[in-house]
Design an enzyme around this catalytic site. Structure first.
Site, PDB file in Angstrom:
ATOM      1  N   ARG A 198       0.855  -1.188   0.000  1.00 49.16           N
ATOM      2  CA  ARG A 198       0.000   0.000   0.000  1.00 49.16           C
ATOM      3  C   ARG A 198       0.888   1.234   0.000  1.00 49.16           C
ATOM      4  O   ARG A 198       1.883   1.298   0.715  1.00 49.16           O
ATOM      5  CB  ARG A 198      -0.905   0.018   1.236  1.00 49.16           C
ATOM      6  CG  ARG A 198      -1.965  -1.053   1.256  1.00 49.16           C
ATOM      7  CD  ARG A 198      -3.034  -0.889   0.158  1.00 49.16           C
ATOM      8  NE  ARG A 198      -3.782   0.344   0.252  1.00 49.16           N
ATOM      9  CZ  ARG A 198      -4.910   0.491   0.940  1.00 49.16           C
ATOM     10  NH1 ARG A 198      -5.428  -0.530   1.598  1.00 49.16           N
ATOM     11  NH2 ARG A 198      -5.528   1.656   0.965  1.00 49.16           N
TER      12      ARG A 198
ATOM     13  N   GLU B   7      -2.805   7.197  -4.076  1.00 46.12           N
ATOM     14  CA  GLU B   7      -3.835   6.220  -4.438  1.00 46.12           C
ATOM     15  C   GLU B   7      -4.716   5.803  -3.260  1.00 46.12           C
ATOM     16  O   GLU B   7      -5.751   5.178  -3.468  1.00 46.12           O
ATOM     17  CB  GLU B   7      -3.185   4.956  -5.007  1.00 46.12           C
ATOM     18  CG  GLU B   7      -2.458   5.192  -6.300  1.00 46.12           C
ATOM     19  CD  GLU B   7      -1.712   3.961  -6.769  1.00 46.12           C
ATOM     20  OE1 GLU B   7      -1.793   3.668  -7.974  1.00 46.12           O
ATOM     21  OE2 GLU B   7      -1.054   3.299  -5.943  1.00 46.12           O
TER      22      GLU B   7
ATOM     23  N   HIS C 296       0.240  -0.566 -10.649  1.00 45.20           N
ATOM     24  CA  HIS C 296      -0.189  -1.772  -9.920  1.00 45.20           C
ATOM     25  C   HIS C 296      -1.152  -2.550 -10.830  1.00 45.20           C
ATOM     26  O   HIS C 296      -2.356  -2.375 -10.767  1.00 45.20           O
ATOM     27  CB  HIS C 296      -0.875  -1.338  -8.621  1.00 45.20           C
ATOM     28  CG  HIS C 296      -1.101  -2.433  -7.646  1.00 45.20           C
ATOM     29  ND1 HIS C 296      -0.085  -3.030  -6.943  1.00 45.20           N
ATOM     30  CD2 HIS C 296      -2.238  -3.026  -7.239  1.00 45.20           C
ATOM     31  CE1 HIS C 296      -0.589  -3.943  -6.137  1.00 45.20           C
ATOM     32  NE2 HIS C 296      -1.891  -3.964  -6.300  1.00 45.20           N
TER      33      HIS C 296
END
Length: 139
Positions: free
Chosen positions: A43, A72, A98
């Site tokens: 993350r 994000e 990603h």
């Protein structure tokens, strides 16, 4: 943190929680070896991207690779609005989108699973992928 002082590579594999947000900050990076690499595919908000850029410029770490970014994490109201510019221009970074699921057969499976779930809910059932099934059955 002992792992930082000994590892040649640190790969983040953590969920984003109140405790893990910003876990990789300037203090964390100072403990890493100058030849070490930091890799984040978990993350974006696990790291402080500005601190990473500072560490790269100072030679505190050898490199950084990521396919997730702070901007994000939509749940963060105060999140940055873009990737730290110094990470984009640094020759010591590898940044990519990603896109682990961006292949045809995986996208087809995702679509079919979603359609199956909709059909089950419309028929009065629960989707196979519901995560709180035991809670819902108890109601």
């Amino acid at each position: 943190m002992e792992i930082c002082r000994r590892a040649d590579s640190v790969v983040l594999a953590l969920p984003l929680t109140a405790e893990t947000q910003g876990i990789v900050d300037a203090e964390f990076l100072k403990q890493m070896r100058p030849q070490a690499y930091l890799i984040n595919t978990a993350r974006g908000s696990l790291v402080d991207e500005a601190a990473i850029a500072d560490a790269l410029e100072a030679g505190t770490i050898a490199g950084y690779a990521a396919d997730v970014f702070e901007f994000e994490d939509w749940a963060r109201v105060e999140r940055p609005r873009s990737i730290e510019a110094r990470l984009i221009t640094s020759p010591k970074t590898v940044l990519s989108p990603h896109l682990g699921s961006a292949v045809t057969y995986i996208r087809r499976q995702i679509t079919e699973s979603a359609a199956d779930s909709i059909i089950k809910v419309l028929a009065g059932g629960l989707p196979d992928t519901v995560i709180n099934r035991s809670y819902l059955k108890g109601r």
